[in-house]
Motif scaffolding. Structure first.
Motif, PDB file in Angstrom:
ATOM      1  N   LYS A 162      41.242  46.844  35.706  1.00  0.00           N
ATOM      2  CA  LYS A 162      41.955  47.446  36.833  1.00  0.00           C
ATOM      3  C   LYS A 162      42.034  48.965  36.777  1.00  0.00           C
ATOM      4  CE  LYS A 162      46.720  47.019  35.081  1.00  0.00           C
ATOM      5  NZ  LYS A 162      48.044  46.425  35.387  1.00  0.00           N
ATOM      6  N   ASN A 163      41.951  49.561  35.606  1.00  0.00           N
ATOM      7  CA  ASN A 163      42.018  51.019  35.516  1.00  0.00           C
ATOM      8  C   ASN A 163      40.649  51.669  35.333  1.00  0.00           C
ATOM      9  OD1 ASN A 163      44.777  51.077  35.894  1.00  0.00           O
ATOM     10  ND2 ASN A 163      45.226  50.904  33.719  1.00  0.00           N
ATOM     11  N   TYR A 164      39.602  50.897  35.545  1.00  0.00           N
ATOM     12  CA  TYR A 164      38.262  51.464  35.485  1.00  0.00           C
ATOM     13  C   TYR A 164      38.028  52.318  36.738  1.00  0.00           C
ATOM     14  CZ  TYR A 164      36.646  48.539  31.578  1.00  0.00           C
ATOM     15  OH  TYR A 164      36.464  47.950  30.353  1.00  0.00           O
ATOM     16  N   PRO A 165      37.478  53.525  36.611  1.00  0.00           N
ATOM     17  CA  PRO A 165      37.276  54.382  37.784  1.00  0.00           C
ATOM     18  C   PRO A 165      36.046  54.015  38.612  1.00  0.00           C
ATOM     19  CG  PRO A 165      36.500  55.491  35.808  1.00  0.00           C
ATOM     20  CD  PRO A 165      37.136  54.203  35.351  1.00  0.00           C
ATOM     21  N   GLU A 166      35.178  53.174  38.062  1.00  0.00           N
ATOM     22  CA  GLU A 166      33.927  52.857  38.749  1.00  0.00           C
ATOM     23  C   GLU A 166      34.131  51.877  39.910  1.00  0.00           C
ATOM     24  OE1 GLU A 166      33.146  53.711  34.414  1.00  0.00           O
ATOM     25  OE2 GLU A 166      34.449  52.330  35.515  1.00  0.00           O
ATOM     26  N   THR A 167      33.350  52.031  40.973  1.00  0.00           N
ATOM     27  CA  THR A 167      33.281  51.022  42.027  1.00  0.00           C
ATOM     28  C   THR A 167      32.727  49.741  41.407  1.00  0.00           C
ATOM     29  OG1 THR A 167      32.872  52.718  43.703  1.00  0.00           O
ATOM     30  CG2 THR A 167      32.257  50.447  44.263  1.00  0.00           C
ATOM     31  N   GLN A 168      33.346  48.600  41.733  1.00  0.00           N
ATOM     32  CA  GLN A 168      32.979  47.342  41.089  1.00  0.00           C
ATOM     33  C   GLN A 168      32.318  46.397  42.103  1.00  0.00           C
ATOM     34  OE1 GLN A 168      36.558  45.846  39.203  1.00  0.00           O
ATOM     35  NE2 GLN A 168      36.993  47.822  38.259  1.00  0.00           N
ATOM     36  N   ILE A 169      31.248  45.740  41.661  1.00  0.00           N
ATOM     37  CA  ILE A 169      30.457  44.868  42.537  1.00  0.00           C
ATOM     38  C   ILE A 169      30.477  43.449  41.984  1.00  0.00           C
ATOM     39  CG2 ILE A 169      28.205  44.504  43.621  1.00  0.00           C
ATOM     40  CD1 ILE A 169      27.557  47.442  42.881  1.00  0.00           C
ATOM     41  N   PHE A 170      30.818  42.496  42.853  1.00  0.00           N
ATOM     42  CA  PHE A 170      30.896  41.094  42.441  1.00  0.00           C
ATOM     43  C   PHE A 170      30.133  40.204  43.427  1.00  0.00           C
ATOM     44  CE2 PHE A 170      34.987  43.118  41.338  1.00  0.00           C
ATOM     45  CZ  PHE A 170      34.971  42.960  39.952  1.00  0.00           C
ATOM     46  N   TYR A 171      29.566  39.113  42.924  1.00  0.00           N
ATOM     47  CA  TYR A 171      29.068  38.027  43.770  1.00  0.00           C
ATOM     48  C   TYR A 171      30.184  36.985  43.877  1.00  0.00           C
ATOM     49  CZ  TYR A 171      24.236  39.691  43.106  1.00  0.00           C
ATOM     50  OH  TYR A 171      23.081  40.427  43.082  1.00  0.00           O
ATOM     51  N   GLU A 172      30.292  36.343  45.020  1.00  0.00           N
ATOM     52  CA  GLU A 172      31.306  35.302  45.159  1.00  0.00           C
ATOM     53  C   GLU A 172      30.903  34.289  46.225  1.00  0.00           C
ATOM     54  OE1 GLU A 172      33.159  33.280  43.916  1.00  0.00           O
ATOM     55  OE2 GLU A 172      34.874  34.554  43.363  1.00  0.00           O
ATOM     56  N   SER A 173      31.312  33.050  46.009  1.00  0.00           N
ATOM     57  CA  SER A 173      31.092  31.988  46.990  1.00  0.00           C
ATOM     58  C   SER A 173      32.014  32.202  48.181  1.00  0.00           C
ATOM     59  CB  SER A 173      31.387  30.626  46.347  1.00  0.00           C
ATOM     60  OG  SER A 173      31.620  29.648  47.335  1.00  0.00           O
ATOM     61  N   PRO A 174      31.552  31.934  49.402  1.00  0.00           N
ATOM     62  CA  PRO A 174      32.433  32.087  50.569  1.00  0.00           C
ATOM     63  C   PRO A 174      33.663  31.189  50.500  1.00  0.00           C
ATOM     64  CG  PRO A 174      30.432  30.892  51.151  1.00  0.00           C
ATOM     65  CD  PRO A 174      30.215  31.459  49.785  1.00  0.00           C
ATOM     66  N   ASN A 221      39.135  34.283  60.681  1.00  0.00           N
ATOM     67  CA  ASN A 221      37.674  34.292  60.793  1.00  0.00           C
ATOM     68  C   ASN A 221      37.067  33.752  59.498  1.00  0.00           C
ATOM     69  OD1 ASN A 221      37.111  36.124  63.408  1.00  0.00           O
ATOM     70  ND2 ASN A 221      38.809  37.014  62.245  1.00  0.00           N
ATOM     71  N   PRO A 222      36.993  32.428  59.370  1.00  0.00           N
ATOM     72  CA  PRO A 222      36.470  31.820  58.133  1.00  0.00           C
ATOM     73  C   PRO A 222      35.057  32.316  57.816  1.00  0.00           C
ATOM     74  CG  PRO A 222      37.500  30.178  59.531  1.00  0.00           C
ATOM     75  CD  PRO A 222      37.409  31.427  60.357  1.00  0.00           C
ATOM     76  N   LEU A 223      34.785  32.412  56.528  1.00  0.00           N
ATOM     77  CA  LEU A 223      33.509  32.948  56.066  1.00  0.00           C
ATOM     78  C   LEU A 223      32.401  31.910  56.046  1.00  0.00           C
ATOM     79  CD1 LEU A 223      34.267  35.250  53.010  1.00  0.00           C
ATOM     80  CD2 LEU A 223      33.197  35.922  55.151  1.00  0.00           C
ATOM     81  N   LYS A 224      31.193  32.378  56.269  1.00  0.00           N
ATOM     82  CA  LYS A 224      29.998  31.578  56.055  1.00  0.00           C
ATOM     83  C   LYS A 224      28.954  32.481  55.401  1.00  0.00           C
ATOM     84  CE  LYS A 224      30.572  28.488  60.065  1.00  0.00           C
ATOM     85  NZ  LYS A 224      29.956  28.013  61.329  1.00  0.00           N
ATOM     86  N   GLY A 225      28.073  31.884  54.621  1.00  0.00           N
ATOM     87  CA  GLY A 225      26.971  32.642  54.048  1.00  0.00           C
ATOM     88  C   GLY A 225      27.274  33.257  52.696  1.00  0.00           C
ATOM     89  N   GLU A 226      26.241  33.815  52.080  1.00  0.00           N
ATOM     90  CA  GLU A 226      26.365  34.415  50.764  1.00  0.00           C
ATOM     91  C   GLU A 226      27.132  35.731  50.855  1.00  0.00           C
ATOM     92  OE1 GLU A 226      22.409  34.718  49.277  1.00  0.00           O
ATOM     93  OE2 GLU A 226      22.157  32.555  49.112  1.00  0.00           O
ATOM     94  N   CYS A 227      27.963  35.998  49.829  1.00  0.00           N
ATOM     95  CA  CYS A 227      28.894  37.127  49.902  1.00  0.00           C
ATOM     96  C   CYS A 227      28.833  38.045  48.687  1.00  0.00           C
ATOM     97  CB  CYS A 227      30.328  36.614  50.044  1.00  0.00           C
ATOM     98  SG  CYS A 227      30.634  35.642  51.517  1.00  0.00           S
ATOM     99  N   LEU A 228      29.143  39.297  48.949  1.00  0.00           N
ATOM    100  CA  LEU A 228      29.387  40.301  47.918  1.00  0.00           C
ATOM    101  C   LEU A 228      30.774  40.867  48.146  1.00  0.00           C
ATOM    102  CD1 LEU A 228      26.165  42.522  48.074  1.00  0.00           C
ATOM    103  CD2 LEU A 228      26.913  41.312  46.052  1.00  0.00           C
ATOM    104  N   ILE A 229      31.488  41.141  47.063  1.00  0.00           N
ATOM    105  CA  ILE A 229      32.752  41.862  47.144  1.00  0.00           C
ATOM    106  C   ILE A 229      32.576  43.179  46.393  1.00  0.00           C
ATOM    107  CG2 ILE A 229      35.193  41.907  46.514  1.00  0.00           C
ATOM    108  CD1 ILE A 229      35.202  38.871  46.655  1.00  0.00           C
ATOM    109  N   ILE A 230      32.826  44.280  47.081  1.00  0.00           N
ATOM    110  CA  ILE A 230      32.723  45.601  46.472  1.00  0.00           C
ATOM    111  C   ILE A 230      34.090  46.263  46.589  1.00  0.00           C
ATOM    112  CG2 ILE A 230      31.455  47.787  46.452  1.00  0.00           C
ATOM    113  CD1 ILE A 230      29.243  46.388  48.060  1.00  0.00           C
TER     114      ILE A 230
END
Length: 287
Positions: A162-174, A221-230
């Motif tokens: 949580k205290n990392y200064p970098e932008t964080q990129i994650f893959y996640e299921s919808p 607005n329910p999600l569909k499709g492959e997702c990234l969280i940034i």
């Protein structure tokens, strides 16, 4: 030490090519990638049915070898034998860069250990592609891939980051995005986040806002499709726990249990919470 001269070195071995494939739009396949797949002796595919459709589209007749997480251990010796006998292989995943969230990395390590040339081709990568259009700081950034699925494990993961200064990129299921964002909000607070779905496809979409904004939107607005969280990194303005509230010894012990050496764990905790390393050292050793 090892020095690899990818195209000028003299070797009787074949070459292991790491070939990226499109993450949605077939037009993102490069001319070089198509040519390499035509020229190699075999293609190691995560899913031969999926890759077969790609090969048919580009009129590629090279024979495939199934290579995935369930057979990697038994397949790697056979693949190394092919390479050392002079055969060249291309390794592909179902989408994007190989070796990311698939067993390709194990094959790369094994090939390097045998002094077999490993050549990576540039191409589609969902994490970087989504990042540069997200509007969040593109550098520094950290790519983590898929998150732990269980809520408690997720929160523990976020606590360490949580205290990392970098932008964080994650893959996640919808199907897990809402729960993941709620866990993230509990730990990170209401940070800026970008949800990217269906990247490079017809319904590509960027949802930009605070975590609470996205949760409100997703409720209708329910999600569909492959997702990234940034998600944006720590900017130094969020509320950080007081030193007295932190059980530093337990935090260090948890990292040690995960395989870190004590000094490495102490350094990581000090960096995460913006503390003097000596303070963390004293707390861990009860000095």
């Amino acid at each position: 030490m090892q020095v690899q001269k990818s195209f000028k070195g003299q070797t009787d071995f074949g070459t292991l090519y790491l070939v990226p494939t499109p993450i949605g739009n077939l037009q993102d396949m490069t001319f070089r990638a198509v040519q390499v797949l035509k020229d190699v002796d075999f293609i190691c595919a995560e899913d031969t049915r999926n890759t077969g459709l790609l090969l048919k589209h580009f009129d590629i007749s090279t024979k495939q070898i199934a290579f995935h997480e369930h057979n990697a251990y038994e397949k790697i010796p056979d693949l190394l034998s092919l390479l050392t006998s002079g055969k060249s292989l291309a390794q592909v995943s179902d989408a994007g860069m190989p070796s990311i969230s698939d067993p390709g990395h194990d094959l790369v390590k094994a090939a390097i250990a045998e002094n077999i040339p490993v050549v990576a081709l540039p191409g589609a990568s969902a994490g970087i592609t989504g990042l540069i259009a997200s509007g969040l700081a593109p550098q520094p950034h950290i790519f983590y891939g898929f998150l732990p699925r269980k809520s408690g494990q997720q929160k523990d993961f976020f606590e360490n980051k949580k205290n990392y200064p970098e932008t964080q990129i994650f893959y996640e299921s919808p199907y897990r995005v809402t729960d993941t964002l709620e866990n993230m909000q509990d730990v990170y607070g209401d940070r800026q986040v970008v949800l990217v779905r269906e990247l490079t496809k017809l319904y590509e979409e960027y949802q930009r806002g605070s975590i609470s904004d996205l949760l409100s939107y997703l409720a209708e607005n329910p999600l569909k499709g492959e997702c990234l969280i940034i998600v944006s990194g720590f900017d130094g303005q969020e509320q950080v726990q007081d030193l007295d509230e932190l059980d530093l010894a337990s935090l260090v012990k948890k990292l040690v249990e995960q395989g870190n050496k004590p000094n490495q764990a102490i350094k990581k905790i000090a960096k995460t919470y913006g503390l003097n390393r000596q303070e963390v050292y004293n707390a861990y050793h009860q000095l």
